[in-house]
Design a protein around this motif. Sequence first.
Motif, PDB file in Angstrom:
ATOM      1  N   TYR A  46       0.831  -1.212   0.000  1.00 36.54           N
ATOM      2  CA  TYR A  46       0.000   0.000   0.000  1.00 36.54           C
ATOM      3  C   TYR A  46       0.863   1.259   0.000  1.00 36.54           C
ATOM      4  CZ  TYR A  46      -2.569   3.798   2.285  1.00 36.54           C
ATOM      5  OH  TYR A  46      -3.092   5.021   2.613  1.00 36.54           O
ATOM      6  N   ALA A  47       1.856   1.305   0.889  1.00 34.55           N
ATOM      7  CA  ALA A  47       2.710   2.495   0.978  1.00 34.55           C
ATOM      8  C   ALA A  47       3.451   2.733  -0.330  1.00 34.55           C
ATOM      9  CB  ALA A  47       3.703   2.346   2.134  1.00 34.55           C
ATOM     10  N   ALA A  48       3.913   1.657  -0.952  1.00 34.57           N
ATOM     11  CA  ALA A  48       4.613   1.800  -2.233  1.00 34.57           C
ATOM     12  C   ALA A  48       3.677   2.356  -3.302  1.00 34.57           C
ATOM     13  CB  ALA A  48       5.175   0.449  -2.667  1.00 34.57           C
ATOM     14  N   ASP A  49       2.430   1.908  -3.301  1.00 37.11           N
ATOM     15  CA  ASP A  49       1.469   2.361  -4.320  1.00 37.11           C
ATOM     16  C   ASP A  49       1.093   3.827  -4.139  1.00 37.11           C
ATOM     17  OD1 ASP A  49       1.494  -0.131  -5.421  1.00 37.11           O
ATOM     18  OD2 ASP A  49      -0.573  -0.654  -4.893  1.00 37.11           O
ATOM     19  N   VAL A  50       0.746   4.220  -2.905  1.00 35.21           N
ATOM     20  CA  VAL A  50       0.223   5.579  -2.708  1.00 35.21           C
ATOM     21  C   VAL A  50       1.308   6.645  -2.708  1.00 35.21           C
ATOM     22  CG1 VAL A  50      -1.866   4.834  -1.511  1.00 35.21           C
ATOM     23  CG2 VAL A  50       0.195   5.349  -0.184  1.00 35.21           C
ATOM     24  N   THR A  51       2.561   6.255  -2.496  1.00 36.33           N
ATOM     25  CA  THR A  51       3.639   7.251  -2.505  1.00 36.33           C
ATOM     26  C   THR A  51       4.458   7.208  -3.788  1.00 36.33           C
ATOM     27  OG1 THR A  51       5.228   5.775  -1.396  1.00 36.33           O
ATOM     28  CG2 THR A  51       3.839   7.164   0.017  1.00 36.33           C
ATOM     29  N   ALA A  52       4.019   6.403  -4.751  1.00 36.79           N
ATOM     30  CA  ALA A  52       4.748   6.321  -6.018  1.00 36.79           C
ATOM     31  C   ALA A  52       4.670   7.661  -6.752  1.00 36.79           C
ATOM     32  CB  ALA A  52       4.161   5.221  -6.891  1.00 36.79           C
ATOM     33  N   PRO A  53       5.735   8.050  -7.445  1.00 36.27           N
ATOM     34  CA  PRO A  53       5.679   9.308  -8.206  1.00 36.27           C
ATOM     35  C   PRO A  53       4.682   9.196  -9.338  1.00 36.27           C
ATOM     36  CG  PRO A  53       7.658   8.074  -8.750  1.00 36.27           C
ATOM     37  CD  PRO A  53       7.029   7.363  -7.584  1.00 36.27           C
ATOM     38  N   PRO A  54       4.086  10.306  -9.733  1.00 33.41           N
ATOM     39  CA  PRO A  54       3.134  10.261 -10.846  1.00 33.41           C
ATOM     40  C   PRO A  54       3.837   9.828 -12.126  1.00 33.41           C
ATOM     41  CG  PRO A  54       3.716  12.527 -10.321  1.00 33.41           C
ATOM     42  CD  PRO A  54       4.307  11.670  -9.235  1.00 33.41           C
ATOM     43  N   PRO A  55       3.114   9.242 -13.058  1.00 33.15           N
ATOM     44  CA  PRO A  55       3.756   8.800 -14.301  1.00 33.15           C
ATOM     45  C   PRO A  55       4.239   9.996 -15.116  1.00 33.15           C
ATOM     46  CG  PRO A  55       1.371   8.697 -14.503  1.00 33.15           C
ATOM     47  CD  PRO A  55       1.659   9.012 -13.070  1.00 33.15           C
ATOM     48  N   PRO A  56       5.295   9.812 -15.912  1.00 28.44           N
ATOM     49  CA  PRO A  56       5.706  10.894 -16.814  1.00 28.44           C
ATOM     50  C   PRO A  56       4.524  11.251 -17.716  1.00 28.44           C
ATOM     51  CG  PRO A  56       7.321   9.115 -16.791  1.00 28.44           C
ATOM     52  CD  PRO A  56       6.114   8.607 -16.080  1.00 28.44           C
ATOM     53  N   TRP A  57       4.214  12.526 -17.790  1.00 24.41           N
ATOM     54  CA  TRP A  57       2.996  12.908 -18.504  1.00 24.41           C
ATOM     55  C   TRP A  57       2.989  12.509 -19.976  1.00 24.41           C
ATOM     56  CZ3 TRP A  57      -1.310  13.723 -16.114  1.00 24.41           C
ATOM     57  CH2 TRP A  57      -1.257  14.098 -14.770  1.00 24.41           C
ATOM     58  N   PRO A  58       4.127  12.487 -20.674  1.00 22.73           N
ATOM     59  CA  PRO A  58       4.073  12.016 -22.069  1.00 22.73           C
ATOM     60  C   PRO A  58       3.557  10.583 -22.202  1.00 22.73           C
ATOM     61  CG  PRO A  58       6.074  13.248 -21.713  1.00 22.73           C
ATOM     62  CD  PRO A  58       5.439  13.079 -20.359  1.00 22.73           C
ATOM     63  N   SER A  59       3.715   9.779 -21.128  1.00 24.10           N
ATOM     64  CA  SER A  59       3.246   8.389 -21.199  1.00 24.10           C
ATOM     65  C   SER A  59       1.734   8.282 -21.135  1.00 24.10           C
ATOM     66  CB  SER A  59       3.866   7.570 -20.057  1.00 24.10           C
ATOM     67  OG  SER A  59       3.310   7.947 -18.806  1.00 24.10           O
ATOM     68  N   THR A  60       1.055   9.403 -20.864  1.00 20.76           N
ATOM     69  CA  THR A  60      -0.409   9.376 -20.788  1.00 20.76           C
ATOM     70  C   THR A  60      -1.053   9.644 -22.149  1.00 20.76           C
ATOM     71  OG1 THR A  60      -0.577  11.758 -20.293  1.00 20.76           O
ATOM     72  CG2 THR A  60      -0.283  10.257 -18.427  1.00 20.76           C
ATOM     73  N   ARG A  61      -0.257   9.709 -23.197  1.00 23.73           N
ATOM     74  CA  ARG A  61      -0.779  10.051 -24.525  1.00 23.73           C
ATOM     75  C   ARG A  61      -1.942   9.150 -24.924  1.00 23.73           C
ATOM     76  NH1 ARG A  61       1.532  12.763 -29.114  1.00 23.73           N
ATOM     77  NH2 ARG A  61       0.320  12.282 -30.966  1.00 23.73           N
ATOM     78  N   THR A  62      -2.951   9.764 -25.515  1.00 22.73           N
ATOM     79  CA  THR A  62      -4.126   9.041 -25.980  1.00 22.73           C
ATOM     80  C   THR A  62      -4.139   9.014 -27.508  1.00 22.73           C
ATOM     81  OG1 THR A  62      -5.434  11.077 -25.998  1.00 22.73           O
ATOM     82  CG2 THR A  62      -5.455   9.781 -23.977  1.00 22.73           C
ATOM     83  N   LYS A  63      -5.014   8.201 -28.076  1.00 25.94           N
ATOM     84  CA  LYS A  63      -5.156   8.154 -29.534  1.00 25.94           C
ATOM     85  C   LYS A  63      -6.127   9.216 -30.012  1.00 25.94           C
ATOM     86  CE  LYS A  63      -5.412   4.456 -31.877  1.00 25.94           C
ATOM     87  NZ  LYS A  63      -5.894   3.171 -32.454  1.00 25.94           N
ATOM     88  N   GLU A  64      -7.088   9.573 -29.161  1.00 26.43           N
ATOM     89  CA  GLU A  64      -8.116  10.540 -29.536  1.00 26.43           C
ATOM     90  C   GLU A  64      -7.957  11.815 -28.722  1.00 26.43           C
ATOM     91  OE1 GLU A  64     -11.707   8.471 -28.691  1.00 26.43           O
ATOM     92  OE2 GLU A  64     -11.689   7.331 -30.556  1.00 26.43           O
ATOM     93  N   CYS A  65      -8.380  12.911 -29.293  1.00 20.58           N
ATOM     94  CA  CYS A  65      -8.384  14.189 -28.579  1.00 20.58           C
ATOM     95  C   CYS A  65      -9.246  14.049 -27.326  1.00 20.58           C
ATOM     96  CB  CYS A  65      -8.928  15.285 -29.487  1.00 20.58           C
ATOM     97  SG  CYS A  65      -9.150  16.888 -28.661  1.00 20.58           S
TER      98      CYS A  65
END
Length: 219
Positions: free
Chosen positions: A110-129
């Motif tokens: 649990y501690a590892a999950d909730v304190t993990a750094p946010p993902p690099p924002w470029p990795s959140t790229r979507t296919k659609e606007c």
Amino acid sequence: MDAPELPTQYYTFKDCLARQIIARSPSDSSSDVDDAQLDDFSSFLASEVWDILPSTLRDASYETRATVPDLETMSLDNVPPSFSDTLTSYALCPDDDGAETFLRRVLSSYAADVTAPPPPWPSTRTKECELCERDVPLTYHHLIPRSTHAKVLKRKWHPESMINSVAWLCRPCHTAVHRFARTDELARNYYTMQLLLERDEIQRWKSYAAKQRYGVKRG
């Protein structure tokens, strides 16, 4: 009266419990916990111990990671007997200190999950606007405009982990967002797609843009 809404950390804790239940379930399938019962079972166990956890653990996040207690030495003397008895009944803790070991493993995950750094924002790229939902070439829109970053951090409008958050928008939608709100207004009030979509002008633009064919030249 409705029950108070539980924080996202609670559901992360419940998921960690479910993973540990699966990992510790007897391989011969003699355990009574099946797939249909797993959600209810993990919810029951989570509700038994959530409130006895230190607030620094229950409220843990990437920003507060330095305040998370040492899980190896943290006292678990106040764990209710019902928690241990339930684990023993379902053959999830075969030894005397099994419940404590089980819970420490859950808390570590649990501690590892909730304190993990946010993902690099470029990795959140979507296919659609993310606004008009068309499958077209995309740009990334800084939800907190870069020119406001120093002000945002100084005035503590948002946590540092959000400062580089982006949404993937087509060029027309990207331009529209900046036309409908000033830079500071975007930074303070419209720093997520959900908040942007609550604005009437954005909704009207979305309805219009979704019907437009990409790449069609107009007279």
